[in-house]
Every structure is written in C-alpha cells, then in structure tokens.
Design a protein around this motif. Sequence first.
Motif, PDB file in Angstrom:
ATOM      1  N   LEU A 126      26.397  -0.525  -9.877  1.00 25.13           N
ATOM      2  CA  LEU A 126      27.752  -0.684 -10.394  1.00 25.13           C
ATOM      3  C   LEU A 126      28.719  -0.418  -9.245  1.00 25.13           C
ATOM      4  O   LEU A 126      28.737   0.694  -8.690  1.00 25.13           O
ATOM      5  CB  LEU A 126      28.009   0.280 -11.546  1.00 25.13           C
ATOM      6  CG  LEU A 126      27.306  -0.021 -12.874  1.00 25.13           C
ATOM      7  CD1 LEU A 126      27.672   1.015 -13.919  1.00 25.13           C
ATOM      8  CD2 LEU A 126      27.660  -1.412 -13.361  1.00 25.13           C
ATOM      9  N   LEU A 154      36.018   5.574 -13.977  1.00 27.24           N
ATOM     10  CA  LEU A 154      34.674   5.447 -13.414  1.00 27.24           C
ATOM     11  C   LEU A 154      33.690   6.337 -14.170  1.00 27.24           C
ATOM     12  O   LEU A 154      32.595   5.907 -14.544  1.00 27.24           O
ATOM     13  CB  LEU A 154      34.729   5.808 -11.924  1.00 27.24           C
ATOM     14  CG  LEU A 154      33.480   5.582 -11.071  1.00 27.24           C
ATOM     15  CD1 LEU A 154      33.886   5.398  -9.600  1.00 27.24           C
ATOM     16  CD2 LEU A 154      32.507   6.755 -11.153  1.00 27.24           C
ATOM     17  N   THR A 155      34.091   7.586 -14.402  1.00 26.79           N
ATOM     18  CA  THR A 155      33.205   8.519 -15.098  1.00 26.79           C
ATOM     19  C   THR A 155      32.940   8.061 -16.528  1.00 26.79           C
ATOM     20  O   THR A 155      31.815   8.184 -17.040  1.00 26.79           O
ATOM     21  CB  THR A 155      33.823   9.922 -15.107  1.00 26.79           C
ATOM     22  OG1 THR A 155      34.061  10.347 -13.757  1.00 26.79           O
ATOM     23  CG2 THR A 155      32.908  10.923 -15.782  1.00 26.79           C
ATOM     24  N   LEU A 157      30.322   5.241 -16.595  1.00 31.54           N
ATOM     25  CA  LEU A 157      28.982   5.746 -16.291  1.00 31.54           C
ATOM     26  C   LEU A 157      28.396   6.479 -17.496  1.00 31.54           C
ATOM     27  O   LEU A 157      27.183   6.403 -17.748  1.00 31.54           O
ATOM     28  CB  LEU A 157      29.024   6.673 -15.073  1.00 31.54           C
ATOM     29  CG  LEU A 157      29.353   6.010 -13.728  1.00 31.54           C
ATOM     30  CD1 LEU A 157      29.256   7.028 -12.598  1.00 31.54           C
ATOM     31  CD2 LEU A 157      28.415   4.845 -13.462  1.00 31.54           C
ATOM     32  N   ASP A 158      29.240   7.182 -18.233  1.00 31.42           N
ATOM     33  CA  ASP A 158      28.754   7.858 -19.439  1.00 31.42           C
ATOM     34  C   ASP A 158      28.243   6.838 -20.455  1.00 31.42           C
ATOM     35  O   ASP A 158      27.227   7.069 -21.131  1.00 31.42           O
ATOM     36  CB  ASP A 158      29.868   8.701 -20.051  1.00 31.42           C
ATOM     37  CG  ASP A 158      30.192   9.936 -19.202  1.00 31.42           C
ATOM     38  OD1 ASP A 158      29.331  10.317 -18.383  1.00 31.42           O
ATOM     39  OD2 ASP A 158      31.306  10.480 -19.354  1.00 31.42           O
ATOM     40  N   VAL A 200      27.085   3.825 -19.753  1.00 36.16           N
ATOM     41  CA  VAL A 200      25.888   3.183 -19.210  1.00 36.16           C
ATOM     42  C   VAL A 200      24.673   4.080 -19.386  1.00 36.16           C
ATOM     43  O   VAL A 200      23.557   3.597 -19.639  1.00 36.16           O
ATOM     44  CB  VAL A 200      26.093   2.821 -17.721  1.00 36.16           C
ATOM     45  CG1 VAL A 200      24.787   2.372 -17.082  1.00 36.16           C
ATOM     46  CG2 VAL A 200      27.138   1.735 -17.586  1.00 36.16           C
ATOM     47  N   ARG A 201      24.844   5.402 -19.279  1.00 35.87           N
ATOM     48  CA  ARG A 201      23.710   6.331 -19.432  1.00 35.87           C
ATOM     49  C   ARG A 201      23.030   6.189 -20.792  1.00 35.87           C
ATOM     50  O   ARG A 201      21.824   6.401 -20.925  1.00 35.87           O
ATOM     51  CB  ARG A 201      24.178   7.778 -19.244  1.00 35.87           C
ATOM     52  CG  ARG A 201      24.392   8.183 -17.802  1.00 35.87           C
ATOM     53  CD  ARG A 201      24.626   9.675 -17.675  1.00 35.87           C
ATOM     54  NE  ARG A 201      24.791  10.051 -16.282  1.00 35.87           N
ATOM     55  CZ  ARG A 201      25.984  10.106 -15.666  1.00 35.87           C
ATOM     56  NH1 ARG A 201      27.094   9.814 -16.346  1.00 35.87           N
ATOM     57  NH2 ARG A 201      26.058  10.442 -14.392  1.00 35.87           N
ATOM     58  N   VAL A 259      21.187   7.461 -13.952  1.00 40.87           N
ATOM     59  CA  VAL A 259      22.446   6.986 -13.369  1.00 40.87           C
ATOM     60  C   VAL A 259      22.890   8.006 -12.328  1.00 40.87           C
ATOM     61  O   VAL A 259      23.027   9.195 -12.640  1.00 40.87           O
ATOM     62  CB  VAL A 259      23.545   6.803 -14.433  1.00 40.87           C
ATOM     63  CG1 VAL A 259      24.862   6.398 -13.761  1.00 40.87           C
ATOM     64  CG2 VAL A 259      23.138   5.762 -15.464  1.00 40.87           C
ATOM     65  N   ARG A 260      23.107   7.540 -11.118  1.00 38.76           N
ATOM     66  CA  ARG A 260      23.576   8.430 -10.040  1.00 38.76           C
ATOM     67  C   ARG A 260      25.015   8.059  -9.704  1.00 38.76           C
ATOM     68  O   ARG A 260      25.305   6.955  -9.256  1.00 38.76           O
ATOM     69  CB  ARG A 260      22.689   8.310  -8.812  1.00 38.76           C
ATOM     70  CG  ARG A 260      23.178   9.158  -7.638  1.00 38.76           C
ATOM     71  CD  ARG A 260      22.224   9.123  -6.476  1.00 38.76           C
ATOM     72  NE  ARG A 260      20.949   9.749  -6.806  1.00 38.76           N
ATOM     73  CZ  ARG A 260      19.954   9.912  -5.943  1.00 38.76           C
ATOM     74  NH1 ARG A 260      20.087   9.489  -4.693  1.00 38.76           N
ATOM     75  NH2 ARG A 260      18.834  10.494  -6.318  1.00 38.76           N
ATOM     76  N   SER A 261      25.911   8.989  -9.928  1.00 40.99           N
ATOM     77  CA  SER A 261      27.338   8.757  -9.699  1.00 40.99           C
ATOM     78  C   SER A 261      27.641   8.716  -8.201  1.00 40.99           C
ATOM     79  O   SER A 261      26.981   9.416  -7.413  1.00 40.99           O
ATOM     80  CB  SER A 261      28.157   9.866 -10.364  1.00 40.99           C
ATOM     81  OG  SER A 261      29.506   9.804  -9.949  1.00 40.99           O
ATOM     82  N   ALA A 303      27.580   3.133  -7.958  1.00 38.74           N
ATOM     83  CA  ALA A 303      26.670   4.008  -8.700  1.00 38.74           C
ATOM     84  C   ALA A 303      25.351   3.275  -8.857  1.00 38.74           C
ATOM     85  O   ALA A 303      25.330   2.054  -9.061  1.00 38.74           O
ATOM     86  CB  ALA A 303      27.251   4.352 -10.060  1.00 38.74           C
ATOM     87  N   VAL A 352      22.160   2.558 -11.028  1.00 38.44           N
ATOM     88  CA  VAL A 352      21.639   2.636 -12.394  1.00 38.44           C
ATOM     89  C   VAL A 352      20.171   2.233 -12.330  1.00 38.44           C
ATOM     90  O   VAL A 352      19.844   1.054 -12.153  1.00 38.44           O
ATOM     91  CB  VAL A 352      22.412   1.711 -13.347  1.00 38.44           C
ATOM     92  CG1 VAL A 352      21.850   1.806 -14.762  1.00 38.44           C
ATOM     93  CG2 VAL A 352      23.896   2.047 -13.324  1.00 38.44           C
TER      94      VAL A 352
END
Length: 731
Positions: free
Chosen positions: A89, A108-109, A112-113, A115-116, A124-126, A143, A145
């Motif tokens: 991402l 962004l955060t 990602l939440d 997508v997790r 998922v690595r931020s 990020a 995924v």
Amino acid sequence: MTQTQDRTNPPRRATDRRGVFSRLAGWSQRHRWTALVVWLVVVVATTVGAQAAGSAWKNDFSLPGTESQRATDLLEKHGAVEAGDAVQLVFHAETEGGVAADGARQSLTAVLDRVRTAPGVADVRSPFDDASAVSADGRIAFATVTLDGTGPDVSKDDVRAIIDLADDATTDTLEVVAGGDVVREAEESGGGAAEGAGMLAALVILVLLFGSLLAAALPLVTALFAVGSAIGLITMASHAATVADFTPPIMMLVGLGVGVDYALLIFHRFRHELLRGAEPTDATRTALDAAGRTVFFAGCTVIIALLGLVTLGLGSLQGVALAVALTVLVTMAASLTLLPAMLAVFGARIRRHVMKRVARAERKGKEEGAGWRRMAAGVQRRPLPALLVAVAALLALSAPAVDLRLGFADAGNDPADSSSRQAYDLLAEGFGPGFSGPLVAVAEGDASVGEELRRTLAETPGIASASAPLPSRDGSLSTVIAFPTSAPQDEATADLVGTLRDDRLTAFEDRTGAEVHIGGPTAAAQDFSDKVAERLPLFVAIVVGLSALLLLLVFRSVLIPLKAAVLNLLSIGASMGVITVVFQHGWFGVQAGPIEAFIPVMVFAIVFGLSMDYEVFLLSRIHEEWERTKDSAYAVREGLATTGRVITAAAAIMIVVFGAFVLSPDRMLQQFGLGLAVAILLDALVIRCLIVPAAMQLLGERAWWLPKPLARILPRVTLERASSDQTPAGV
C-alpha cells in the motif's frame, strides 16, 4: 478448374471405396438434426456448467529445483511471514509534513486498520514501524500487507478487496494505491474487444471470398461452437487441475483461428465439388473424404506440437498446452461432424448461389487460378533469385531475435491508470527504480548470520539498500530484502542476480558456513526464463522430429520434410524478430521491456503446427499432380493455382483473428497475437507463394526421392483421395 458439369462424364456418386471421413460425413447428413442438436446441447451444457461451477484459475509458476523455489520452500517450512505473497500500500502526500502530517497519518492508520481485518491478510507492517519505508523527503511511504498464501492459493477477490479499500481511502490530502505482483494479476483483463473484432473481420473476409452471408457464416459458426464447448470444459476442469488465468483468451485466439481455417478448407472443397456438378450430398462426402483428411492431419500436427510443451516440465505451461490442444481437438471434431450437418441443411441454397456466381464469372471471361499460375510460372523462370531474395528477407527479419531477452514485464509496463502502475511509479520516485523488484536473500542461520548477510548485500555494487534481517518464527532463518539500483525488468538486474549467486554469496557461504538462497519475484522470473532457454532445444527437436516423421509418411519423401522444417523455422524466427524489435526495443511507441518467457515456446508450438496445415494442403495437391503426370514443373503450377486462393483467404482470417489481440490491454496477449499474425503472414505469402515454388522447381524430381530400403518399410498413408475425374484435391 472446370466450372460447369461435364455432360459426357458426369460425376460418380459416392461408393464404398470412400474412407472413414466420407462415412462420417454420411452419418452427419443422415442424422443432420441429431448432430446439430447434440452440438447445441454440448455448448449449452458446458456453458451453463461453467457458469454454475465458476472458474478456479491458478497461476502455478513454481520451479522445482531452482534456487528461488528453494528460498520459497524454506520460508514456508520455517514459518516465515515473508513466505506469503505481499501487497504494497503506497501513500503519497504533497502537504507540508508529508505522510507524517496529522491528517495524513490519521487517514493512513485508519486504512491499515481496515486492511488488517480484510480476508486473506496475515500481517500488516506500517511505514511508521520501519524508517526505511518512508522516502527521504517524507512525501511517499509504503505499508507491507502480507497475505496468508502464495501463488495459486491467493484469492483474487481478496486482493481486489484490498485495492478497493485503498481507492476508498484516497482523499484530497492523501493518495493511496495498491501495488505488487498479486495486484497486477488481479487487475489483468482478457482479450477485451479483441475477440469480437477478430470475428467481425473474419466474417468480412469470408463474405468477400464466397459472396454470400450464409456461406460465410458456416465456418464461423463451426468455430464458435467448438471454442464455446472447449472453454466451458476447461473452465470446469480448472477446479480439478492447475490452469492459468490467461488460458481462456489464448484458447479463444487459437480456437477461432484454426476453427475457421479448418472449416474453410472443407467448405472450399465442397464448393469445388458443386462446380463439378455434384449434388450437395455427394459434394459433402467428397469434401470430407479429401479436405477432411488434410484437416485431420493438420489438427494432429498442432496437437503434437502443443503437447511437446509438456517436455518443458513447467507447470504453468502444461495446463495451457493441454487446454489449447483440447480446443484444437474440439474444433477438428466440429469441422468433421457439425459442418457436414449444416451443409446437409443449407447445401441446396448454397449450391444455387454458387452456380449463379460462377455463371456471372463465366460471362466476364474470368478463369479461377489464372493469376496464381502466372505467378508460379514467373517464379519458375527464375527460381534461384526468388529463393535467395525471400530467404534473405526472412533472415533479416529473424536477426533481431538473436538479441532476444526473456523475462517478465514489470508494473512499469502496465496501463498508466492501473493501480499497480501508479504504485510502481510512486515507489520508483520515492525509493529508486529497483524498489518494486526486491531480491529476497534467505540464509540458514541466526541473527548474527543475518546481519553479516545484510552487510554483504549492502556492499554489493548494484544494490541500493538492504533491510534489517527478518527472523523466521522458529529462529532458524534470517531473511534480508535487497533493493537493486535498476528496475526489475532491466538486464542489469538479471546480471545482478547472477553475480550474487555465482560470486558474492558463494564467498559469503565459504566464510560463514551458512547456505544462502536468492528468491523473490524478480529472481523467480529469471529462473523461469533460464529454465525455458535450457529446455527449448529438446522441445524444438521433439516437435520438429515428430512433424517431419508425419510428413515422411504422407509424402514418402526425405527432402520434403526437411524443407518444411527449415521453412517453418524461418517463419517462426522472423516472427520472433518482429516481436523483439516491437516489444523489447520499443518500436512504434510500445514501451520497451523483455519478451514474456513463455511466448517463444507457445508461438513455436502453435505456428509450427499451423504452418504444416498450409504445407500439407499445398503439397498434397502438388503431389497428386506429380503422381498423375510426373511433370514436376506443371505439378507445382497447378498446386499453387488451385490452392493459392484458399490458402490466402485462410491465412487472412488467421491474421485478422490473431492480429486483433494486439488491441488487448494485456502485454502478453499483444506479443502472442503479433507473433502468430506475423508468422502466418510470412508463411502464406513469402514461403508458400515464393520459396516453395522456387525450391520445388530447383529440386525437380529429386523432391520426391525416397531411398528404396526406406520405401519398403514405410507404411503407405493416403492423405487425400482424388475425386473421380482427378480434379485437384482441396480446391
């Protein structure tokens, strides 16, 4: 060609001496409605079954025994998260503070939440967990995924869900796009409008050839029934076997081409028998007894060539080869059963139209084949110059293929509006051109071995950076991600993989005692290309050898098979040369990149088989005249005069069907369509019209030479039965 019935010698009705194809035609005629209903039921049943079952296409690019595959196997065995495929991402913010600004970071955060919790996501690595995931200017970040599967196990629906989440998260201040190989596969489309354009062009050519929409529609309908049935069968079979997702458009491309071609050869002979005064029933049986044999031989040759792909031992190609071979088999069956049934239904109407058209031509004083006879006579007057010029032209077209570079195009070749291309461009802008094609170095050892590996990679020329070691879950592996300074498809990246394996990491293994394997998509693509190049000579030898053996049996000549093999290789070489200059060197505005690794073998298999179609069709007519007159020059002229028109029409149909796939958005289909179209064009015009007449004229009677010991042991195979008045076969 005699255009009206000879009243003093009327054509004989079919007799018991007719072969199996004539009897098959007789069955289709007597049970015409049964044959039509059976084919209709097959098409409807396979289509409904395929729609109900859905597809389960799987791209299996595993390469047992290669270093990249060993790296993947180790990661899976030791529970490394990196074993799963990954989506990147990519975030882009032009506002002050870049992606770290409050508004951008919050958005962004949040994405990602979401997508997790998406299906198929393992981790998922931020970008805020790894400073190297943010560009130096802070405007671009990514990020990682990690998915819970690899290759065939990855659901495209799950990947599309992630793409949609990224699209929905884009705001005025933050751009979010998804990238990576799995995203490219999820976004890929088939032939699009290419199939429709090809069929429309084929219909136009057939109407011009026959002057009747009904007559033109029969070969096309035959091809559509066959292709529809084959695609339905393979779609259902994809649940039980590994079949790549790019198989259906290739089946459509090849099926339409050969389906129309085979039906055209039979229909053209049917038309010729009508011109001799035969009744539609007898004309159909004679057409199947003569041209049907050519179709059967040509179809078997294509199938043999396709099955030769199995010898490559590449799982991704074996499924495609079997699927396309099935398509050719079904089209051959449709030409030999469905077409006779339709001729039994519409034969009388077609006969009336044919006779009216011939009568108009006679009033205008036109003689069919006159132009082809004049051309053949011109070539025969100066055979050596014609041969040398034509061969020189093919060799010139083949020359760029010497520099052919196999590989797989990266996302930089995707359409500009695709998510994968946008992610690729942003990553290249923020982190360098090699960032989208990292090399995955897997070392069997603890953290200290991993740190030493990182230093070794970072100091290697051609590597921009290397990540910190990533331990496996059981602690026995250390994985380092290395980013080249060159793009994934660049030749420099392929050279870098070779340098690491043969030099830098060999010294590392000697120094530390730890075994290291280079994997990742870029290294796997290189391994795939090397494997194809390694096994290509065996594949070519098998296909050429078996095809030459079939020609030896049919024509009972040593030189004819050798000539056919050489000429087919010339046309294929020329087509690969054209593909090289267009796609590898970027001619005509095409973005430069490597040739897809499996294109040469697929083009070779299909073109070699199709070329035999024209070879057999022309030479069977020449051979028939040679057996009747023992005049080699006359046999060549008559062979070209009586087959030139239909060969040209059949080739034109294949060219427009194959060429239409150049319009496809998929780069692989573009290369495939262009290669097939160019090869057929050169085969029909340059080889059949110039080189074959010139070579046959120079060889003379020697063309049919067969050593007596070999003649005694070879079985006699009759390809075509001449009609009762020795009318040219296949006209």
